[in-house]
Design an enzyme around this catalytic site. Structure first.
Site, PDB file in Angstrom:
ATOM      1  N   GLN A 140     -77.067  11.411 -47.960  1.00  0.00           N
ATOM      2  CA  GLN A 140     -75.641  11.297 -47.619  1.00  0.00           C
ATOM      3  C   GLN A 140     -75.305   9.862 -47.203  1.00  0.00           C
ATOM      4  OE1 GLN A 140     -74.033  14.483 -45.274  1.00  0.00           O
ATOM      5  NE2 GLN A 140     -72.169  13.343 -44.772  1.00  0.00           N
ATOM      6  N   GLU A 141     -76.223   9.238 -46.501  1.00  0.00           N
ATOM      7  CA  GLU A 141     -76.010   7.834 -46.104  1.00  0.00           C
ATOM      8  C   GLU A 141     -75.796   6.970 -47.348  1.00  0.00           C
ATOM      9  OE1 GLU A 141     -78.790   6.208 -43.331  1.00  0.00           O
ATOM     10  OE2 GLU A 141     -78.553   4.165 -44.061  1.00  0.00           O
ATOM     11  N   ARG A 142     -76.629   7.195 -48.362  1.00  0.00           N
ATOM     12  CA  ARG A 142     -76.524   6.385 -49.585  1.00  0.00           C
ATOM     13  C   ARG A 142     -75.246   6.690 -50.347  1.00  0.00           C
ATOM     14  NH1 ARG A 142     -82.979   7.273 -50.200  1.00  0.00           N
ATOM     15  NH2 ARG A 142     -83.459   5.695 -48.644  1.00  0.00           N
TER      16      ARG A 142
END
Lengths: 265, 384
Positions: free
Chosen positions: B241-243
């Protein structure tokens, strides 16, 4: 007591205005949809504050326009209005401000308990600023323009502050009133995320001509205004002249002579 | 269609928020090397922007990730990388594991204030000797009764000097490898926590990035997210999700800088004509816009799969890799087309050139993305 805010759906402020053979168009390369007339955002905010701070039972947004004007009304609901009403009928197309005022006045008469009606000071497309006063005239209510603060609503009276060129004045008048507000009155809130969700689930009723008891003509046929000659202001032509001279004093003297000659000074 | 009218209304609201509450302050915050996270997050929390996909029970919006995608695209439009990154840490990097695997106590105590904007979060994974190689982290939590005693340090921590809570990846057993790690929520008010120093960076100046130190910091066991030893797995999921967030934010930033360059080269005249009228420039800009459009479709493909609950590791690694390289390429070309104006601080180019460089390093460097892709494609040599 109910407060009603009259709004208009207009092109966004980033749209580019152009005229081609008398036909006006507003194109937005960013594809930004039409919006609540920016001046009306202050009116919507003030209507919600009248409910929050001055005891109105409901804040209702009212728009006359084509069916897609529902989108602007959804923004009003998302900001916090309790209810929205669209007044729309093919026969309304081409109405001038007087026709629009007749339609809005008939709609306002249909809203039981409406005591305060708020407009933005003008719309960014037509820019007339006439509708609030004409609506007040049709209803027989008191119009107050350039309102910069609603100070008090007490019993049957309302106390307002008006922002004028040379200062401010305080006005107390009987209800019901129709007021138009300036941007100094408040800072409009953002529609909240939950407000947007709620607004998109709301059903917005549409009142047609048959639902209203309109007094007087409406639509293009009854319009007193004539827009047959709409044109873009031609680009101003200018020229540059460099004042020559051997010294600053000489150049200044030549410049002053020139300015006298052109009757600038 | 991915976006409905409701999505568009939401986009307009976020855009206006960014233009009003962020854009006018960027220069000041960049200069100060920090932005007022508590103040800005509170405003965002009031509008429901910090927990769009999280359960309504804890103040979240309970909607699908498309809303979050819009939020990220719109905050990514502001003319700096620091503030959007800090926001994404709060919404997409430090809280997803808590929202997905936290228990009621943890969500009530930590997630709810994060969604409301009452608490600022950091994600604390990297260490001075362990960045992309997460398995090498050495910060250790030792069980003592119903508390963990934590010692170690973390580096590159966004929001690090302002955070109220850390989502900390720490070793709870073993010495090396992906087994034996846990995710623990750490209040920064805990004795033994300290900010070693704030880091001076190449770019993202408005974001505070810190080295954090933990000296016999005692944290209740009940702050651990999920089972002991599951931290690496939870963090790997959180990384996806960060990416995705980084990809979405970068997308609007790169498009914005290309549009700015079009406007500049259209107005700037040289040799009797606008710079833009040179085929070399309008061809290159057309190429860059094509790359942006292709990247957007890959990003939206990731969002579609993410919303459907599918594993996006392969696609989002590709999008992160491509996004970083595109940002670097566009930054270089757009700066070049600005000439001297691209080299001074009066124009947005110089800042974009600095800030965009992080995309290929943070959240897993390009080389890590390549390794993940190679592994998933079955072409990573054995033993590598």
């Amino acid at each position: 007591m109910k407060v009603v805010v009259c709004t208009k759906q207009t092109p966004s402020t980033t749209a580019v205005f152009s005229v081609n053979n008398g036909a006006v168009s507003w194109e937005d390369s960013g594809g930004k949809p039409n919006v609540v007339n920016p001046w009306d955002e202050y009116a919507v905010e003030e209507a919600i504050r009248v409910k929050e701070n001055h005891g109105a039972s409901q804040a209702i947004a009212l728009t006359m326009g084509t069916p897609d004007s529902q989108e602007a009304l959804k923004t009003c609901l998302a900001m916090g209005c309790d209810e929205a009403i669209l007044v729309s009928d093919p026969s309304f197309a081409g109405s001038d401000t007087l026709g629009t005022a007749r339609i809005l006045a008939a709609a306002l008469e249909k809203i039981d308990g409406a005591k305060v009606v708020i407009f933005g000071k003008q719309a960014i497309d037509g820019d007339t600023g006439l509708t609030p006063v004409q609506v007040a005239r049709k209803l027989g209510w008191t119009p107050v323009t350039y309102v910069s603060a609603i100070k008090e609503i007490k019993g049957h009276t309302i106390t307002l502050e008006r922002l004028l060129e040379d200062g401010k004045e305080t006005v107390t008048t009987d209800l019901p009133v129709v007021i138009s507000v300036v941007k100094e009155i408040n800072e409009p809130r953002y529609p909240s995320f939950m407000g947007i969700r709620k607004a998109n689930r709301a059903t917005i009723p549409t009142w047609s001509a048959a639902d209203l008891n309109i007094s007087g003509g409406v639509g293009a046929g009854a319009s007193q205004a004539d827009w047959s000659h709409v044109y873009a202001i031609p680009a101003r032509e200018g020229s540059v002249e460099i004042i020559e001279g051997d010294s600053v004093e000489e150049k200044v003297a030549a410049l002053v002579d020139k300015l006298f000659e052109e009757k600038v000074i | 269609m991915d976006f409905t009218h409701e999505h568009e209304m939401f986009r307009q609201m976020v855009r206006k928020f960014v233009q009003t509450e962020i854009d006018p302050h960027i220069d000041e915050w960049e200069e100060a090397r920090i932005f007022p996270a508590h103040d800005l997050f509170k405003k965002m929390g009031n509008l429901g922007l910090l927990g769009l996909t999280y359960p309504e029970q804890y103040g979240g919006g309970g909607v699908d990730y498309w809303y979050n995608a819009i939020l990220l695209e719109e905050v990514g439009r502001t003319q700096c990388g620091g503030v959007p990154m800090a926001i994404a840490v709060q919404t997409d990097m430090a809280t997803p594991a808590l929202a997905e695997h936290g228990n009621d106590y943890q969500k009530e105590t930590f997630l709810k204030p994060a969604i409301a904007g009452d608490a600022v979060f950091s994600i604390a994974v990297s260490e001075p000797d362990a960045g992309s190689d997460v398995a090498a982290i050495r910060t250790r939590a030792v069980l003592d009764g119903d508390e963990y005693v934590i010692n170690g340090s973390k580096m590159w921590i966004t929001n690090g000097t302002q955070a109220d809570f850390l989502c900390l990846l720490t070793r709870t057993s073993g010495d090396y490898g992906f087994r034996g790690m846990s995710l623990i929520v750490v209040p920064t008010s805990t004795p033994g926590f300290s900010v070693s120093r704030k880091l001076e960076k190449l770019g993202n100046h408005s974001s505070d990035t810190a080295i954090l130190s933990f000296d016999n910091m005692r944290v209740p066991v009940r702050n651990r997210i999920g089972a002991e030893g599951m931290g690496f797995m939870l963090q790997m999921r959180q990384f996806q999700q960060e990416r995705l967030a980084a990809v979405l934010m970068s997308l609007s930033g790169v498009e914005q800088i290309i549009r700015t360059t079009i406007n500049y080269t259209r107005e700037r005249h040289a040799f009797g004509k606008p710079l833009l009228n040179n085929q070399w420039i309008y061809f290159k800009i057309s190429e860059l816009l094509t790359e942006v459009e292709a990247q957007r479709q890959l990003a939206y493909h990731c969002v579609r799969r993410f919303v459907a609950g599918e594993d996006i590791t392969r696609e989002v690694s590709m999008a992160k890799l491509k996004g970083g390289r595109l940002a670097r390429e566009a930054a270089d070309w757009c700066l070049q087309f600005h000439g001297g104006m691209g080299y001074v601080e009066e124009y947005p180019m110089a800042r974009y050139f600095r800030d965009s460089r992080l995309m290929s390093i943070g959240g897993g460097a390009d080389e890590i993305m390549l390794r993940i892709i190679a592994k998933l494609e079955g072409i990573l040599p054995e033993g590598e």
